[in-house]
Scaffold this active site. Sequence first.
Site, PDB file in Angstrom:
ATOM      1  N   CYS A   1       0.997 -13.313   0.897  1.00  0.00           N
ATOM      2  CA  CYS A   1       1.130 -13.077   2.341  1.00  0.00           C
ATOM      3  C   CYS A   1       0.083 -12.104   2.867  1.00  0.00           C
ATOM      4  O   CYS A   1      -0.198 -12.098   4.069  1.00  0.00           O
ATOM      5  CB  CYS A   1       2.517 -12.518   2.663  1.00  0.00           C
TER       6      CYS A   1
ATOM      7  N   ILE B   1      -5.925  -4.437  -1.026  1.00  0.00           N
ATOM      8  CA  ILE B   1      -6.003  -5.646  -1.837  1.00  0.00           C
ATOM      9  C   ILE B   1      -7.434  -5.957  -2.253  1.00  0.00           C
ATOM     10  O   ILE B   1      -7.676  -6.520  -3.324  1.00  0.00           O
ATOM     11  CB  ILE B   1      -5.378  -6.843  -1.091  1.00  0.00           C
TER      12      ILE B   1
ATOM     13  N   SER C   1      -3.126 -20.495   8.025  1.00  0.00           N
ATOM     14  CA  SER C   1      -2.981 -20.417   9.486  1.00  0.00           C
ATOM     15  C   SER C   1      -3.283 -21.771  10.106  1.00  0.00           C
ATOM     16  O   SER C   1      -4.165 -22.502   9.636  1.00  0.00           O
ATOM     17  CB  SER C   1      -3.943 -19.374  10.047  1.00  0.00           C
TER      18      SER C   1
ATOM     19  N   TYR D   1     -10.944 -15.115  11.780  1.00  0.00           N
ATOM     20  CA  TYR D   1      -9.765 -15.112  10.912  1.00  0.00           C
ATOM     21  C   TYR D   1      -9.516 -16.502  10.337  1.00  0.00           C
ATOM     22  O   TYR D   1      -9.315 -16.677   9.130  1.00  0.00           O
ATOM     23  CB  TYR D   1      -8.550 -14.633  11.699  1.00  0.00           C
TER      24      TYR D   1
ATOM     25  N   ALA E   1      -3.133 -10.266   4.127  1.00  0.00           N
ATOM     26  CA  ALA E   1      -4.342 -10.760   4.782  1.00  0.00           C
ATOM     27  C   ALA E   1      -4.837  -9.748   5.789  1.00  0.00           C
ATOM     28  O   ALA E   1      -4.073  -8.911   6.271  1.00  0.00           O
ATOM     29  CB  ALA E   1      -4.064 -12.089   5.488  1.00  0.00           C
TER      30      ALA E   1
ATOM     31  N   ASN F   1       8.821   1.061   3.186  1.00  0.00           N
ATOM     32  CA  ASN F   1       9.935   0.154   3.443  1.00  0.00           C
ATOM     33  C   ASN F   1      11.153   0.457   2.574  1.00  0.00           C
ATOM     34  O   ASN F   1      12.201  -0.146   2.745  1.00  0.00           O
ATOM     35  CB  ASN F   1       9.501  -1.298   3.214  1.00  0.00           C
TER      36      ASN F   1
ATOM     37  N   ARG G   1       0.819  -1.212   0.000  1.00  0.00           N
ATOM     38  CA  ARG G   1       0.000   0.000   0.000  1.00  0.00           C
ATOM     39  C   ARG G   1       0.852   1.262   0.000  1.00  0.00           C
ATOM     40  O   ARG G   1       0.357   2.351  -0.261  1.00  0.00           O
ATOM     41  CB  ARG G   1      -0.936   0.001   1.217  1.00  0.00           C
TER      42      ARG G   1
END
Length: 318
Positions: free
Chosen positions: A71, A52, A117, A141, A73, A38, A34
Amino acid sequence: MNNILITGASGFIGSKLVEQLLAAGSSNLTVVSRNNENNFAPGVTLFQIESIENTPDWSLALKGIDVVIHCAARVHSVSDNHKESLERFRAVNVEATLALARQAIASNVKRFIFISSIGVNGISNTKPFTVTDKPNPTEDYAISKFEAETGLKALLSNANTELVIIRPPLVYGLNAKGNFGHLFKLAQKRLPMPLGAINNKRSLVSLDNLVDLIQTCISHPNAKSQTFMVSDDHDVSTTELVRLVANASGKGALLLPVPVSFLKFFAACLGKKSMATKLCDSLQVDIAHTKQVLGWSPPLTLEQGIARCFENESHRTD
């Protein structure tokens, strides 16, 4: 060399994965984020998105991609309303995931790696979970992750895009959030904690070990159509974990031997029953299938993984 797309590249797992792939010499990375906070390395292609769930067209990001590592979520509820909370999880973890997978198929992506998970199996057990156990997700989740797994299997079953699913338990590491992040901070303050009499067994996985497994799954031929459990292969009680973290911090632990029954009762009174379950009950995973199919074993021991959380003092937060 594979051209790789990583979603959630600025997150806890995604950012470490990018770092390790670059260290391994990969020069064909497209990262989805987003923002660019970094400061991704030169040569890394950034596909910037608002969210997303609001990205209907992935064609530009997927052009020439061989492997998608998903990755991204929604991991925390933003509402106390159960129905609304579950629907918010589904919007990102199910619908957006399947939309990405459909376009990955259309773009001739070779492999789609989905980070799921252990919650898909359940939140506690009396014997270690295996890949053949019947799923039993109970939290929003985990329910959304199970629904995503189910949808991906149906979607990719007759496609040329291969599916790989990884179900990690609690992932710990430097700057981890959630339960381990709270424990990390408490350990450095040497506060008395009522966690000195918990004799459960829990599987954990260090961020480094999880990323190493993901890297293995990028190209390993035996990973096709497989679901993998992952851990440090060393289960510990909550009491043992607290001591390991506190000792690694150099502060030591002040643990009070409060009975588990009292902890659970007190937590239930405060509406924290789920938290007490995670602290007091066992949750173990059996990684024999992962080790056998991939010839993989975690490169770091639990003790080494914990120690790495304290290696770089400049990144520690108060």
